[in-house]
Scaffold this active site. Sequence first.
Site, PDB file in Angstrom:
ATOM      1  N   ASP A   3       0.852  -1.186   0.000  1.00  0.00           N
ATOM      2  CA  ASP A   3       0.000   0.000   0.000  1.00  0.00           C
ATOM      3  C   ASP A   3       0.890   1.239   0.000  1.00  0.00           C
ATOM      4  O   ASP A   3       1.991   1.216  -0.562  1.00  0.00           O
ATOM      5  CB  ASP A   3      -0.932  -0.039   1.218  1.00  0.00           C
ATOM      6  CG  ASP A   3      -2.219   0.754   1.013  1.00  0.00           C
ATOM      7  OD1 ASP A   3      -2.212   1.751   0.278  1.00  0.00           O
ATOM      8  OD2 ASP A   3      -3.241   0.398   1.626  1.00  0.00           O
ATOM      9  N   HIS A  37      -4.205   6.270   3.689  1.00  0.00           N
ATOM     10  CA  HIS A  37      -4.789   5.039   3.170  1.00  0.00           C
ATOM     11  C   HIS A  37      -4.053   3.816   3.701  1.00  0.00           C
ATOM     12  O   HIS A  37      -4.660   2.879   4.225  1.00  0.00           O
ATOM     13  CB  HIS A  37      -4.775   5.053   1.646  1.00  0.00           C
ATOM     14  CG  HIS A  37      -5.518   3.921   1.015  1.00  0.00           C
ATOM     15  ND1 HIS A  37      -4.926   2.705   0.732  1.00  0.00           N
ATOM     16  CD2 HIS A  37      -6.805   3.810   0.614  1.00  0.00           C
ATOM     17  CE1 HIS A  37      -5.815   1.899   0.180  1.00  0.00           C
ATOM     18  NE2 HIS A  37      -6.963   2.540   0.090  1.00  0.00           N
ATOM     19  N   SER A 205     -10.842  -1.348  -0.373  1.00  0.00           N
ATOM     20  CA  SER A 205      -9.514  -1.504   0.236  1.00  0.00           C
ATOM     21  C   SER A 205      -9.643  -1.946   1.682  1.00  0.00           C
ATOM     22  O   SER A 205      -8.852  -2.768   2.171  1.00  0.00           O
ATOM     23  CB  SER A 205      -8.755  -0.177   0.186  1.00  0.00           C
ATOM     24  OG  SER A 205      -8.387   0.157  -1.121  1.00  0.00           O
TER      25      SER A 205
END
Length: 265
Positions: A3, A37, A205
């Site tokens: 990620d 994120h 996600s």
Amino acid sequence: MIDTGIDPAATALFGHLSPQSIDLVPNRRHDTGDRRHGAQVATLLAARVDGAGTFGIAYGATLLSIRADRDGSCLRTCAFDADVLARAIDYAVAQNAQVVGLPLASGRAIPALEAALARAVARGIVVVAAAGNNGADEPVWPARYAAEPRFAPLMLVAGASSPRGTLAPWSNRAGTTADRYVMAPGQHVIVGCGRRTCDLTSGTSYSVAYVAGAVALLLSRTPAPDGATAAGALLSHADARRPTRSDPVVGRGRLDVAAALRSLG
């Protein structure tokens, strides 16, 4: 987890953060972009229980954080280069990872990724990929590779369920990956808790974090099942409200970790 990495200020959230966690972009020049994120997904997967906020579904697991976003891209929308993603998967294999999470999306096939995915599957590693957030009838890539026999039975697709347990309207559907698709929380999940407030966020996600964490939980059992058995247990014991056969919309149904754990004895 492959990620955008974890901010050094957030590493205390994890009780077992691998010292082999890495940024695969050397001499990164732009490190001021939005890396929330990566931290949010990792928190839902493996944050420790500290009584102060969100904890991970596999809070006892060792988290290997692999940062692979293109230098500077997170100043806008985070982007990933295929060759770096391939190196990230190979790095996870080299570090003896048991589960690889891919909370990312591409609108087209990624040929440069296929050999690395094959090497991961050959080592018995479970790969969990995001279905995508476009409300389309098919998952995005690399999740769509789960429909190919060469990657089964060690690849899972994570679609997003709503707080009511239904498929989130913006989540990509199962399509041709129906046999490998499972829904997990992805709409209005709680992340980023501070002293007074938390954030709500949505996306497949985050569903990847729950499914990958569920695999990690099953693999932690003694005696531990292999990756294919763990993945199969999650698919076979998804929510009983699923159709008898794999459905092109919701796949195998909603993640039911307790049922999968019971099935392993």
